[in-house]
Write a protein that holds these residues in place. Structure first.
Motif, PDB file in Angstrom:
ATOM      1  N   ALA A  24       0.832  -1.209   0.000  1.00 31.19           N
ATOM      2  CA  ALA A  24       0.000   0.000   0.000  1.00 31.19           C
ATOM      3  C   ALA A  24       0.866   1.259   0.000  1.00 31.19           C
ATOM      4  O   ALA A  24       0.536   2.257  -0.667  1.00 31.19           O
ATOM      5  CB  ALA A  24      -0.930  -0.001   1.210  1.00 31.19           C
ATOM      6  N   MET A  25       1.984   1.232   0.723  1.00 29.83           N
ATOM      7  CA  MET A  25       2.892   2.378   0.732  1.00 29.83           C
ATOM      8  C   MET A  25       3.547   2.570  -0.636  1.00 29.83           C
ATOM      9  O   MET A  25       3.742   3.706  -1.083  1.00 29.83           O
ATOM     10  CB  MET A  25       3.957   2.186   1.805  1.00 29.83           C
ATOM     11  CG  MET A  25       3.419   2.236   3.222  1.00 29.83           C
ATOM     12  SD  MET A  25       4.652   1.791   4.469  1.00 29.83           S
ATOM     13  CE  MET A  25       5.811   3.149   4.273  1.00 29.83           C
ATOM     14  N   TYR A  26       3.865   1.469  -1.302  1.00 30.48           N
ATOM     15  CA  TYR A  26       4.476   1.570  -2.627  1.00 30.48           C
ATOM     16  C   TYR A  26       3.472   2.113  -3.645  1.00 30.48           C
ATOM     17  O   TYR A  26       3.830   2.901  -4.532  1.00 30.48           O
ATOM     18  CB  TYR A  26       4.990   0.204  -3.060  1.00 30.48           C
ATOM     19  CG  TYR A  26       5.876   0.218  -4.282  1.00 30.48           C
ATOM     20  CD1 TYR A  26       6.901   1.152  -4.411  1.00 30.48           C
ATOM     21  CD2 TYR A  26       5.699  -0.704  -5.310  1.00 30.48           C
ATOM     22  CE1 TYR A  26       7.717   1.169  -5.528  1.00 30.48           C
ATOM     23  CE2 TYR A  26       6.517  -0.699  -6.422  1.00 30.48           C
ATOM     24  CZ  TYR A  26       7.516   0.240  -6.531  1.00 30.48           C
ATOM     25  OH  TYR A  26       8.331   0.266  -7.645  1.00 30.48           O
ATOM     26  N   ILE A  27       2.213   1.729  -3.506  1.00 32.84           N
ATOM     27  CA  ILE A  27       1.167   2.288  -4.365  1.00 32.84           C
ATOM     28  C   ILE A  27       1.030   3.783  -4.122  1.00 32.84           C
ATOM     29  O   ILE A  27       0.935   4.585  -5.067  1.00 32.84           O
ATOM     30  CB  ILE A  27      -0.169   1.566  -4.111  1.00 32.84           C
ATOM     31  CG1 ILE A  27      -0.077   0.106  -4.553  1.00 32.84           C
ATOM     32  CG2 ILE A  27      -1.319   2.269  -4.838  1.00 32.84           C
ATOM     33  CD1 ILE A  27      -1.262  -0.734  -4.135  1.00 32.84           C
ATOM     34  N   HIS A  28       1.025   4.179  -2.867  1.00 31.37           N
ATOM     35  CA  HIS A  28       0.935   5.600  -2.520  1.00 31.37           C
ATOM     36  C   HIS A  28       2.121   6.369  -3.088  1.00 31.37           C
ATOM     37  O   HIS A  28       1.962   7.491  -3.600  1.00 31.37           O
ATOM     38  CB  HIS A  28       0.877   5.738  -0.995  1.00 31.37           C
ATOM     39  CG  HIS A  28       0.885   7.155  -0.519  1.00 31.37           C
ATOM     40  ND1 HIS A  28       2.041   7.849  -0.240  1.00 31.37           N
ATOM     41  CD2 HIS A  28      -0.138   8.023  -0.263  1.00 31.37           C
ATOM     42  CE1 HIS A  28       1.746   9.066   0.156  1.00 31.37           C
ATOM     43  NE2 HIS A  28       0.432   9.207   0.160  1.00 31.37           N
ATOM     44  N   GLN A  29       3.297   5.789  -3.010  1.00 29.13           N
ATOM     45  CA  GLN A  29       4.486   6.465  -3.528  1.00 29.13           C
ATOM     46  C   GLN A  29       4.381   6.706  -5.026  1.00 29.13           C
ATOM     47  O   GLN A  29       4.714   7.796  -5.521  1.00 29.13           O
ATOM     48  CB  GLN A  29       5.732   5.627  -3.211  1.00 29.13           C
ATOM     49  CG  GLN A  29       7.043   6.271  -3.644  1.00 29.13           C
ATOM     50  CD  GLN A  29       8.221   5.362  -3.399  1.00 29.13           C
ATOM     51  OE1 GLN A  29       8.205   4.185  -3.790  1.00 29.13           O
ATOM     52  NE2 GLN A  29       9.253   5.877  -2.741  1.00 29.13           N
ATOM     53  N   ASN A  30       3.914   5.709  -5.770  1.00 30.27           N
ATOM     54  CA  ASN A  30       3.844   5.842  -7.223  1.00 30.27           C
ATOM     55  C   ASN A  30       2.717   6.767  -7.678  1.00 30.27           C
ATOM     56  O   ASN A  30       2.892   7.517  -8.641  1.00 30.27           O
ATOM     57  CB  ASN A  30       3.670   4.459  -7.866  1.00 30.27           C
ATOM     58  CG  ASN A  30       4.969   3.706  -8.001  1.00 30.27           C
ATOM     59  OD1 ASN A  30       5.726   3.889  -8.958  1.00 30.27           O
ATOM     60  ND2 ASN A  30       5.266   2.865  -7.020  1.00 30.27           N
ATOM     61  N   THR A  31       1.593   6.727  -6.989  1.00 28.33           N
ATOM     62  CA  THR A  31       0.451   7.516  -7.442  1.00 28.33           C
ATOM     63  C   THR A  31       0.469   8.946  -6.910  1.00 28.33           C
ATOM     64  O   THR A  31       0.153   9.886  -7.639  1.00 28.33           O
ATOM     65  CB  THR A  31      -0.863   6.841  -7.002  1.00 28.33           C
ATOM     66  OG1 THR A  31      -0.822   6.606  -5.591  1.00 28.33           O
ATOM     67  CG2 THR A  31      -1.056   5.523  -7.723  1.00 28.33           C
ATOM     68  N   VAL A  32       0.861   9.122  -5.642  1.00 30.94           N
ATOM     69  CA  VAL A  32       0.811  10.449  -5.018  1.00 30.94           C
ATOM     70  C   VAL A  32       2.146  11.181  -5.146  1.00 30.94           C
ATOM     71  O   VAL A  32       2.182  12.367  -5.508  1.00 30.94           O
ATOM     72  CB  VAL A  32       0.403  10.337  -3.537  1.00 30.94           C
ATOM     73  CG1 VAL A  32       0.414  11.701  -2.861  1.00 30.94           C
ATOM     74  CG2 VAL A  32      -0.973   9.697  -3.414  1.00 30.94           C
ATOM     75  N   SER A  33       3.241  10.498  -4.863  1.00 32.00           N
ATOM     76  CA  SER A  33       4.556  11.157  -4.909  1.00 32.00           C
ATOM     77  C   SER A  33       5.083  11.282  -6.333  1.00 32.00           C
ATOM     78  O   SER A  33       5.532  12.352  -6.752  1.00 32.00           O
ATOM     79  CB  SER A  33       5.554  10.390  -4.042  1.00 32.00           C
ATOM     80  OG  SER A  33       5.118  10.321  -2.700  1.00 32.00           O
ATOM     81  N   PHE A  34       5.041  10.171  -7.092  1.00 34.14           N
ATOM     82  CA  PHE A  34       5.572  10.174  -8.455  1.00 34.14           C
ATOM     83  C   PHE A  34       4.527  10.525  -9.504  1.00 34.14           C
ATOM     84  O   PHE A  34       4.878  10.768 -10.664  1.00 34.14           O
ATOM     85  CB  PHE A  34       6.174   8.807  -8.794  1.00 34.14           C
ATOM     86  CG  PHE A  34       7.303   8.387  -7.899  1.00 34.14           C
ATOM     87  CD1 PHE A  34       8.031   9.329  -7.173  1.00 34.14           C
ATOM     88  CD2 PHE A  34       7.640   7.056  -7.770  1.00 34.14           C
ATOM     89  CE1 PHE A  34       9.069   8.947  -6.343  1.00 34.14           C
ATOM     90  CE2 PHE A  34       8.687   6.664  -6.939  1.00 34.14           C
ATOM     91  CZ  PHE A  34       9.397   7.606  -6.227  1.00 34.14           C
ATOM     92  N   LEU A  35       3.243  10.532  -9.135  1.00 36.47           N
ATOM     93  CA  LEU A  35       2.127  10.855 -10.048  1.00 36.47           C
ATOM     94  C   LEU A  35       2.102   9.953 -11.279  1.00 36.47           C
ATOM     95  O   LEU A  35       1.685  10.373 -12.357  1.00 36.47           O
ATOM     96  CB  LEU A  35       2.196  12.331 -10.467  1.00 36.47           C
ATOM     97  CG  LEU A  35       2.066  13.365  -9.339  1.00 36.47           C
ATOM     98  CD1 LEU A  35       2.192  14.771  -9.899  1.00 36.47           C
ATOM     99  CD2 LEU A  35       0.751  13.195  -8.605  1.00 36.47           C
ATOM    100  N   ASP A  36       2.538   8.708 -11.099  1.00 31.96           N
ATOM    101  CA  ASP A  36       2.483   7.719 -12.178  1.00 31.96           C
ATOM    102  C   ASP A  36       1.202   6.911 -11.998  1.00 31.96           C
ATOM    103  O   ASP A  36       1.190   5.849 -11.374  1.00 31.96           O
ATOM    104  CB  ASP A  36       3.712   6.814 -12.132  1.00 31.96           C
ATOM    105  CG  ASP A  36       3.850   5.954 -13.387  1.00 31.96           C
ATOM    106  OD1 ASP A  36       2.879   5.902 -14.171  1.00 31.96           O
ATOM    107  OD2 ASP A  36       4.922   5.345 -13.573  1.00 31.96           O
ATOM    108  N   LEU A  37       0.111   7.418 -12.550  1.00 29.36           N
ATOM    109  CA  LEU A  37      -1.197   6.840 -12.294  1.00 29.36           C
ATOM    110  C   LEU A  37      -1.376   5.490 -12.968  1.00 29.36           C
ATOM    111  O   LEU A  37      -2.060   4.612 -12.433  1.00 29.36           O
ATOM    112  CB  LEU A  37      -2.293   7.805 -12.758  1.00 29.36           C
ATOM    113  CG  LEU A  37      -2.263   9.202 -12.134  1.00 29.36           C
ATOM    114  CD1 LEU A  37      -3.480   9.999 -12.580  1.00 29.36           C
ATOM    115  CD2 LEU A  37      -2.204   9.129 -10.625  1.00 29.36           C
TER     116      LEU A  37
END
Length: 304
Positions: A264-277
């Protein structure tokens, strides 16, 4: 020939069928609102998530969305961080779910004892459950602080050298698991306590007459009759454990390195931090599939 209006008798029978429906019609009427609600809040978001995962969609690149099919899923399977975070998530589940079950069972049995004042004990079960997850993570991050944390202070008073909890992957992981067990055991205890309330006292009285001791009563009466409550508690706890985010995020931020990061943290990192939807959506679909697979296993256990 054109037919005239329906006779009054037919209209009356139609109205009576809706006003006094049979079991099948009543089931459809009652379940339709719930089915529509689930379609709105679950089915559509999951379908939209899967649709997004089929595109290369990074908001930082400035490029328009591009259909790539299952390419994001191929990248997921080749991503070592995905495998590490998935293993961390599964390990947290394997440790905290049995730990919370055993602790919750002990707390429920304690709360079910014939105290004169039961409400303070049962109220105490609500406190960890009602505490926000992020708040619990912050509290225990202070507890396990290497310099002024209460855990190291107790260890020093016992003559044991303190531990730098969050500099070691193993100690940091242990601190997170202990925090999750403390936070979630009360939820398990409440469900199991509800199951204990449904067991008739007459069964224990009959067992006393037959000479069965407390231990035998526990294994032959309490545990078998608690199976439905335990399975329901395990389903909820396992699903939420697979989606663990708040406590590791607030306690360690996934560190040191990615040793305590969850899926879940890795998903958050990619979607929120990196904006790679696109890639983040593919990760979320994989986590959803894992959660559904675990749910199916539990449901088959319940059915059997």
């Amino acid at each position: 020939m054109p037919q005239g209006p329906a006779p009054d008798g037919l209209r009356d029978r139609a109205w009576s069928r809706w006003l006094d429906p049979d079991d099948r019609t009543l089931a459809v009427l009652l379940l339709t609102p719930a089915a529509l609600l689930l379609a709105v809040i679950i089915a559509y978001p999951v379908a939209r998530l899967f649709y997004t995962s089929l595109f290369s969609l990074s908001l930082t690149s400035g490029l328009p969305a591009r259909f790539v099919g299952l390419e994001n899923y191929t990248l997921v399977m080749e991503d070592p961080v995905f495998w590490e975070t998935t293993w961390n998530t599964l390990l947290i589940t394997l440790i905290t779910v049995p730990g919370a079950l055993l602790t919750g069972l002990a707390l429920a049995l304690l709360a079910n004892l014939p105290f004169r004042m039961k409400w303070p004990v049962r109220l105490a079960l609500l406190v960890p459950w009602a505490l926000p997850l992020a708040f619990a993570g912050l509290i225990f991050a202070w507890f396990f602080h290497s310099e002024y944390g209460i855990v190291n202070d107790v260890l020093r008073r016992l003559g044991i050298q303190g531990v730098i909890w969050f500099n070691s992957p193993n100690w940091a992981f242990a601190a997170i698991c202990l925090t999750i067990i403390w936070k979630t055991s009360s939820f398990m205890a409440l469900l199991i306590l509800a199951g204990l309330q449904t067991i008739p006292r007459s069964l224990y009285e009959a067992a006393d007459v037959d000479g069965a001791g407390r231990l035998r009563q526990f294994f032959e009466i309490t545990l078998p009759l608690l199976k439905p409550s335990i399975v329901v508690a395990l389903i909820f706890r396992t699903i939420t454990s697979l989606q663990t985010f708040d406590i590791p995020y607030t306690m360690t931020g996934g560190g040191p390195g990615t040793s305590t990061s969850t899926l879940a943290m890795y998903i958050h990192q990619n979607t929120v931090s990196f904006l790679d939807l696109g890639y983040g959506s593919a990760l979320a679909v994989v986590m959803f599939a894992i959660s559904m697979a675990v749910s199916v296993v539990y449901l088959r256990v319940i059915r059997s």
